[in-house]
Design a protein around this motif. Structure first.
Motif, short mmCIF file in Angstrom:
data_model
loop_
_atom_site.label_atom_id
_atom_site.label_comp_id
_atom_site.label_asym_id
_atom_site.label_seq_id
_atom_site.Cartn_x
_atom_site.Cartn_y
_atom_site.Cartn_z
N SER A 198 19.86 60.76 18.37
CA SER A 198 18.76 61.01 19.29
C SER A 198 17.75 61.97 18.68
O SER A 198 18.06 62.75 17.77
N SER A 199 16.55 61.89 19.20
CA SER A 199 15.49 62.84 18.89
C SER A 199 14.85 63.23 20.20
O SER A 199 14.08 62.46 20.78
N THR A 200 15.22 64.41 20.71
CA THR A 200 14.76 64.84 22.04
C THR A 200 13.89 66.08 22.00
O THR A 200 13.55 66.64 23.04
N SER A 201 13.52 66.54 20.81
CA SER A 201 12.65 67.71 20.71
C SER A 201 11.58 67.44 19.67
O SER A 201 11.69 66.52 18.86
N GLY A 202 10.54 68.26 19.71
CA GLY A 202 9.45 68.06 18.77
C GLY A 202 8.27 67.37 19.42
O GLY A 202 8.28 67.04 20.61
N PRO A 203 7.22 67.09 18.63
CA PRO A 203 5.99 66.52 19.18
C PRO A 203 6.10 65.05 19.58
O PRO A 203 5.33 64.57 20.41
N ARG A 204 7.07 64.33 19.04
CA ARG A 204 7.17 62.91 19.34
C ARG A 204 7.90 62.67 20.65
O ARG A 204 8.64 63.51 21.14
N GLU A 205 7.67 61.48 21.23
CA GLU A 205 8.37 61.10 22.45
C GLU A 205 9.87 60.99 22.17
O GLU A 205 10.26 60.55 21.09
N PRO A 206 10.72 61.39 23.12
CA PRO A 206 12.17 61.30 22.90
C PRO A 206 12.61 59.86 22.63
O PRO A 206 12.13 58.92 23.27
N GLU A 207 13.54 59.71 21.69
CA GLU A 207 14.07 58.40 21.34
C GLU A 207 15.59 58.48 21.18
O GLU A 207 16.16 59.56 20.99
N MET A 208 16.23 57.32 21.22
CA MET A 208 17.68 57.25 21.03
C MET A 208 18.04 55.94 20.31
O MET A 208 17.42 54.90 20.57
N TRP A 209 19.00 56.01 19.42
CA TRP A 209 19.48 54.84 18.68
C TRP A 209 20.99 54.72 18.85
O TRP A 209 21.71 55.71 18.77
N ILE A 210 21.48 53.53 19.09
CA ILE A 210 22.91 53.27 19.15
C ILE A 210 23.23 52.21 18.11
O ILE A 210 22.68 51.10 18.15
N SER A 211 24.07 52.56 17.16
CA SER A 211 24.42 51.63 16.08
C SER A 211 25.92 51.38 16.06
O SER A 211 26.72 52.25 16.43
N ILE A 212 26.29 50.19 15.65
CA ILE A 212 27.69 49.81 15.49
C ILE A 212 27.85 49.23 14.09
O ILE A 212 27.11 48.31 13.70
N ASP A 213 28.77 49.80 13.33
CA ASP A 213 29.00 49.41 11.94
C ASP A 213 27.73 49.48 11.11
O ASP A 213 27.43 48.62 10.28
N GLY A 214 26.94 50.53 11.36
CA GLY A 214 25.75 50.79 10.57
C GLY A 214 24.52 49.99 10.95
O GLY A 214 23.46 50.16 10.33
N ILE A 215 24.62 49.15 11.96
CA ILE A 215 23.47 48.34 12.38
C ILE A 215 22.96 48.85 13.72
O ILE A 215 23.73 48.95 14.69
N VAL A 216 21.68 49.19 13.78
CA VAL A 216 21.09 49.67 15.03
C VAL A 216 20.95 48.49 15.99
O VAL A 216 20.20 47.54 15.73
N LEU A 217 21.67 48.56 17.10
CA LEU A 217 21.65 47.48 18.08
C LEU A 217 20.82 47.83 19.32
O LEU A 217 20.36 46.93 20.02
N ILE A 218 20.63 49.11 19.56
CA ILE A 218 19.83 49.55 20.71
C ILE A 218 18.91 50.67 20.25
O ILE A 218 19.37 51.65 19.64
N HIS A 219 17.62 50.53 20.55
CA HIS A 219 16.63 51.58 20.26
C HIS A 219 15.84 51.82 21.54
O HIS A 219 15.15 50.92 22.03
N VAL A 220 16.00 53.00 22.10
CA VAL A 220 15.34 53.34 23.36
C VAL A 220 14.19 54.30 23.08
O VAL A 220 14.42 55.44 22.65
N ARG A 221 12.96 53.86 23.31
CA ARG A 221 11.80 54.74 23.20
C ARG A 221 11.47 55.30 24.58
O ARG A 221 11.97 54.84 25.59
N ASN A 222 10.64 56.33 24.61
CA ASN A 222 10.27 56.98 25.89
C ASN A 222 11.52 57.29 26.71
O ASN A 222 11.65 56.93 27.88
#
Length: 311
Positions: free
Chosen positions: A194-218
C-alpha cells in the motif's frame, strides 16, 4: 462427509486480537507486536470429528506453539503448549502427552532445521504430528517420513482438513502470507502493498505468486470492497476493509483481507452476520463488514489476513 464446526470455536476466532492489543488497549508498536498464525482443522479423533486449533505466535522475546483439541463432553478444550525460545535449542524437538475426553494424545515435533519467511509458522523442513490410538490424526510440515518414523504410528484413515487460517501481521507498507487454496496443491505467496501517505492518492496492490491481481486506486473512497481473481484458473474471492489504515492512528486497528476459494455468492449475504456489530466507531472492535464467524461456517477454506500498520 459433512464437517461439524462448533459455535464456540467460531465465536473465539472472530473476536480474538493479538495479546498486546488485548492487554493494554494501546496502539501496537514494534516492541509490543505479536505475530500470530491460527490454523483450525477438522480431525477425526477418538470416534469424533473435532476442531483442532494450532496457534503459532512470536514476539521480540518469545516463540511458541499451542495445540488445542475440542472436547465433545464439555466447553473446555485440551491444550498442549510448546515454548520454542530461540536460545533453547533442545526445545525445538520434543514430545508431550495430554488427554481429551479421557483419550491420550501424543504430540511430536521437530523444528531444529525449520525454515521461516517472517511468519511464526515455518514453511519447510519441519514436522508437528498428533497421534491418537497409534494413528496419526494430524500431520503438519513437509518432513513426513521423519514424522512417521518417530511417532511409530500408522496413517489415519482420513486426513485432517484445514477450514480456515488466520494471521496477524505487522508492517508499514507491505504484508505477506502463504496459503493453499486447494487442499492438495502447493501454497501460494500472497503480498499486500500500500501507499497511504505522501502527495499521491492512496493506492493498494494485492499480488499472488508475484503477479498483481488487484490494484485499487483512490483508496480513500474504495477502502472496502471485493473482487474475484483467478489463481491457476481457479476463482478466488478477495474481500478487503482497510478503513483503519486511512482514518485511525497507526497500530490502533487493523486492515482485514479475506481470501475465499470459489465463485462469488449473492452480495446481499456478505455482511448479514456483522451488520449490527461494533460500537459506531470503525477504529475499535472488529471490522465492520467481515469476520471469521461469517465466512468459516459456510466454506471449505478461508484465509483471514489481519494487517496492522505500525510506525
Amino acid at each position: 462427509m459433512a464437517y461439524r464446526i462448533s459455535a464456540r470455536t467460531q465465536s473465539l476466532s472472530s473476536s480474538q486480537q493479538p495479546p498486546a492489543q488485548r492487554l493494554t488497549n494501546e496502539p501496537v508498536t514494534q516492541k509490543t507486536a505479536q505475530s500470530t498464525v491460527t490454523c483450525v482443522y477438522q480431525a477425526y479423533i477418538a470416534g469424533f470429528w473435532r476442531n483442532v486449533t494450532v496457534l503459532w505466535s512470536k514476539n521480540v522475546m518469545n516463540y511458541s506453539l499451542c495445540i488445542s483439541v475440542e472436547s465433545v463432553d464439555d466447553e473446555q478444550a485440551s491444550t498442549c503448549k510448546i515454548d520454542l525460545k530461540p536460545w533453547h535449542f533442545w526445545a525445538k524437538k520434543g514430545y508431550k502427552t495430554f488427554e481429551v475426553d479421557g483419550n491420550q494424545l501424543d504430540a511430536y515435533w521437530d523444528l531444529k532445521s525449520a525454515k521461516f519467511s517472517g511468519s511464526p509458522e515455518p514453511f519447510a523442513e519441519y514436522y508437528v504430528v498428533l497421534v491418537s490410538e497409534e494413528e496419526v490424526v494430524l500431520l503438519l510440515g513437509d518432513s513426513k517420513k521423519k514424522a512417521y518414523k518417530r511417532a511409530k504410528a500408522r496413517p489415519g484413515l482420513v486426513d485432517a482438513v484445514m477450514f480456515y487460517k488466520k494471521e496477524h501481521v505487522f508492517g508499514k507498507k507491505s504484508f505477506s502470507t502463504r496459503a493453499a487454496f486447494d487442499q492438495k496443491k502447493r501454497e501460494h505467496d500472497i503480498v499486500v502493498e500500500s501507499s497511504t501517505s505522501g502527495p499521491r492518492e492512496p493506492e493498494m496492490w494485492i499480488s499472488i505468486d508475484g503477479i498483481v491481481l488487484i490494484h485499487v486506486r483512490n483508496l480513500q473512497w474504495k477502502f472496502r470492497g471485493n473482487q474475484t481473481v483467478l489463481v491457476n484458473k481457479q476463482p478466488v474471492q478477495v474481500f478487503w476493509d482497510v478503513h483503519a489504515w486511512l482514518f485511525c492512528a497507526p497500530g490502533s486497528n487493523h486492515g482485514l483481507f479475506i481470501f475465499k476459494p470459489g465463485a462469488a455468492e449473492c452480495d446481499s449475504d456478505l455482511d448479514e452476520e456483522d451488520e449490527n456489530k461494533g460500537d459506531g466507531s470503525d477504529c475499535s472492535g472488529p471490522s465492520r463488514y467481515y469476520s471469521t464467524q461469517s465466512y468459516s461456517k459456510a466454506s471449505d477454506f478461508c484465509l483471514f489476513l489481519y494487517a496492522w500498520k505500525i510506525e
